[in-house]
Design an enzyme around this catalytic site. Structure first.
Site, PDB file in Angstrom:
ATOM      1  N   SER A 144       3.886   3.034   0.819  1.00 14.50           N
ATOM      2  CA  SER A 144       3.955   1.823  -0.057  1.00 14.50           C
ATOM      3  C   SER A 144       5.724   1.619   0.275  1.00 14.50           C
ATOM      4  O   SER A 144       5.886   0.424   0.364  1.00 14.50           O
ATOM      5  CB  SER A 144       3.909   2.109  -1.695  1.00 14.50           C
ATOM      6  OG  SER A 144       2.752   2.441  -2.110  1.00 14.50           O
ATOM      7  N   HIS A 176       5.894   1.039 -10.423  1.00 16.00           N
ATOM      8  CA  HIS A 176       5.693   0.802  -8.922  1.00 16.00           C
ATOM      9  C   HIS A 176       6.252  -0.677  -8.413  1.00 16.00           C
ATOM     10  O   HIS A 176       7.133  -0.494  -7.228  1.00 16.00           O
ATOM     11  CB  HIS A 176       4.279   0.912  -8.510  1.00 16.00           C
ATOM     12  CG  HIS A 176       4.018   1.016  -7.233  1.00 16.00           C
ATOM     13  ND1 HIS A 176       3.863   0.179  -6.335  1.00 16.00           N
ATOM     14  CD2 HIS A 176       3.834   2.077  -6.437  1.00 16.00           C
ATOM     15  CE1 HIS A 176       3.323   0.378  -4.971  1.00 16.00           C
ATOM     16  NE2 HIS A 176       3.471   1.788  -5.062  1.00 16.00           N
ATOM     17  N   ASP A 211       1.317  -6.354  -6.898  1.00 11.41           N
ATOM     18  CA  ASP A 211       1.519  -5.014  -7.414  1.00 11.41           C
ATOM     19  C   ASP A 211       1.617  -5.012  -8.911  1.00 11.41           C
ATOM     20  O   ASP A 211       0.660  -5.639  -9.445  1.00 11.41           O
ATOM     21  CB  ASP A 211       3.216  -4.760  -6.788  1.00 11.41           C
ATOM     22  CG  ASP A 211       3.126  -3.325  -6.442  1.00 11.41           C
ATOM     23  OD1 ASP A 211       3.049  -2.320  -7.406  1.00 11.41           O
ATOM     24  OD2 ASP A 211       3.369  -2.806  -5.266  1.00 11.41           O
TER      25      ASP A 211
END
Length: 591
Positions: free
Chosen positions: A392, A190, A152
């Site tokens: 996600s 994120h 990520d």
């Protein structure tokens, strides 16, 4: 001035500045005189199944139609307070939500009063019941001893993720790896959000008696999380970086202290390449066949695209869609979130997990945090939390559940983990069949189910397709020179030979020390530094793909601006491009 790398495709985000008075495209402008004064009007978000009918319903109620919210098939409106209930029942209206900016921020937020907090999610999915059990060695079942690799944007050491014994930095393969102050740090936000959902845990939390809603706890709060950073401050990454990261995880899965059994990839491109040929698809399949349970986000294209994102299109891995709780604790009314990709009759998601308006850990100062303030949770007096939606989040929650199963039964194969999770999923009677897969994650039922005998036998991928097709329409670019990274070469400018790479990926030997595809990408040792365990970094001196070198420059979150790149515009309505599955960070899509 440092170069700025971008993903060139803008995915819709819900960070929309709400302004009344705009006209919804395609909706007739119906003249109406409000039946109430402005003091009696409430601003709401109207989600519709029929735009015309919903707009007419608003005007008939004495309200006015405002700005469109295309990401949710909705629009802003102002309606009389006493007409909100009637509007909810009107033809063409799917839902009516009071705008979160109006009169709600003063109330103190509590996790036990929010169906989409992790306090509620761990109960709804059955994780809390699992934590009360022990494994065959008498250890509490929280994912202890199981390594979950997170590919990520990195993980920042915020409270709940600052345990250096469990949170380990693998290699930083992002463009920011060349700046010591940004290496391993999540400048985007994120990765930190995903990490919290998977393995976050506040210090001193007793999992056997979790009853304090002020504590934050992810799905597998005792698991080891290995962060492999590939994305920079705006989410920019190339598919070659993601493939390299997957290969690194395979190579190092059995390293001392790692024991990587789960790989979370909340990432996807819009590649239309056959999944048997696509290199990204082959990379996750190779990891799967080496004993790693790979969990990927199905995508956030809703019904607008008739296939899942790549590599969710690969039939071996666990592709996860996003469930919408409708803001209630009961599961009987759960549906598939409208943005969650449906796929097609040949390949759709395997199951769903909570994925709408999920409250995770905030990464202060990150790109998402700075640019999408509506993701902040109104009434959160601690300032720790941030809300996001997408497949996600659903994938991250499922990865944590897989870690719980693998502590309970360490010998499970990825095929068995997949079967256990899908065969025990809760039915979703109100959800469309294609988008719900086997149903919604229930880890308690999976924990109680017998070990299945199952072996998947899909046609094996070859990985000999093109790297360029695997990118789909998402590219990183240098706006200074206007050159995008395209064709058969990686971010180091090295030529890509799919046949040679695929053979090494299958064998698990794509990495040789710190070298991948003929270039040195990272160091070869894991050490203990002032910020915990981190993989050694190397200098990418002289690296280029467009005839100029770019390593050694200063990278900073402040350098990411709102300019155009590669002919596309970076606007307030986009955040990372398709590559990170289009998660949303705004109250405008919350129930």
């Amino acid at each position: 001035m440092p170069r700025r790398y971008r993903t060139a495709l803008g995915a819709a985000s819900a960070a929309i500045a709400i302004a009344a008075g705009a006209v919804v495209p395609g909706v007739p402008a119906v003249a109406a005189t409000p039946a109430a004064t402005s003091a009696d009007l409430t601003r709401v978000i109207v989600e519709y199944s029929d735009a015309d009918a919903a707009a007419h319903a608003v005007t008939r109620a004495g309200g006015t139609v405002g700005k469109p919210l295309s990401v949710v098939d909705g629009f802003v409106a102002e309606v009389p307070n006493n007409q909100i209930a009637a509007l909810k029942a009107a033809p063409g209206v799917r839902g009516v939500t009071v705008d979160g900016k109006v009169g709600l921020e003063a109330a103190t937020w509590r996790a036990d009063g929010d169906a989409n907090s992790m306090f509620s999610v761990v109960r709804a999915t059955g994780a809390l019941d699992v934590w009360k059990k022990t494994d065959s060695s008498g250890r509490q079942l929280g994912g202890m001893g199981v390594g979950v690799a997170l590919i990520d944007s990195g993980v920042s050491q915020v409270a709940g993720l600052n345990d250096s014994t469990r949170i380990i930095n693998g290699p930083d393969l992002s463009f920011e790896s060349q700046a010591a102050n940004l290496r391993y740090v999540d400048t985007f936000g994120h990765g930190t959000h995903m990490a919290g959902l998977i393995a976050g845990r506040d210090p001193g939390t007793n999992l056997a008696t979790v009853s304090d809603p002020t504590n934050f706890t992810g799905m597998a709060p005792l698991a080891t999380l290995i962060s492999v950073k590939v994305a920079a401050a705006d989410g920019a990454t190339d598919v070659s970086q993601v493939i390299a990261a997957i290969d690194w995880v395979v190579t190092h899965r059995n390293d001392t202290g790692l024991n990587i059994k789960v790989l979370n990839l909340s990432f996807g491109t819009d590649s239309n390449q056959d999944e048997k040929l696509d290199p990204l698809s082959h990379a996750v399949e190779s990891a799967w066949k080496k004993g790693i349970t790979v969990v990927v986000s199905g995508g956030n294209d809703g019904t607008s695209r008739s296939s899942l994102s790549m590599p969710a299109a690969n039939p071996y891995v666990i592709a996860v869609g996003a469930a919408d709780s409708k803001g209630t604790d009961t599961r009987s009314d759960d549906v598939v979130a409208e943005f969650s990709s449906r796929g097609n009759a040949t390949r759709s998601v395997d199951l769903t997990a909570p994925g709408r308006s999920i409250v995770g850990l905030r990464d202060p100062g990150s790109y998402v945090d700075v640019n999408y303030p509506t993701g902040l949770v109104p009434g959160d007096t601690t300032g720790r939390y941030f809300r996001g939606s997408g497949s996600s989040q659903a994938a991250a929650i499922t990865s944590g559940a897989a870690a719980l199963l693998l502590q309970q039964r360490p010998s499970l194969t990825p095929d068995q983990v997949k079967k256990l999770l899908t065969s025990t999923a809760d039915a979703m009677p109100n959800a469309d069949a294609l988008g719900r897969g086997a149903g919604e994650l229930n880890i308690k039922k999976a924990f109680e189910a017998p070990t299945p005998t199952v072996t998947q036998s899909w046609a094996a991928s070859t990985g000999t397709g093109t790297l360029e097709a695997s990118r789909g329409t998402a590219h990183v670019a240098d706006p200074t020179s206007g050159v995008m990274l395209t064709g058969e070469k990686d971010i180091m400018g090295k030529a890509w030979n799919g046949t040679t790479w695929a053979k090494a990926a299958t064998a698990g030997t794509a990495w040789n020390g710190g070298t991948w595809n003929g270039s040195a990408w990272t160091g070869t040792t894991l050490g203990n530094g002032s910020t915990g365990k981190s993989w050694a970094a190397v200098n990418w001196s002289g690296t280029n793909w467009d005839g100029r070198t770019w390593s050694g420059r200063t990278w900073s979150g402040a350098t990411w601006d709102g300019r155009t790149w590669s002919g596309r515009t970076w606007s307030g309505n986009t955040w990372s491009g398709r590559t990170w599955s289009g998660s949303y960070w705004s109250s405008s899509i919350w129930d």
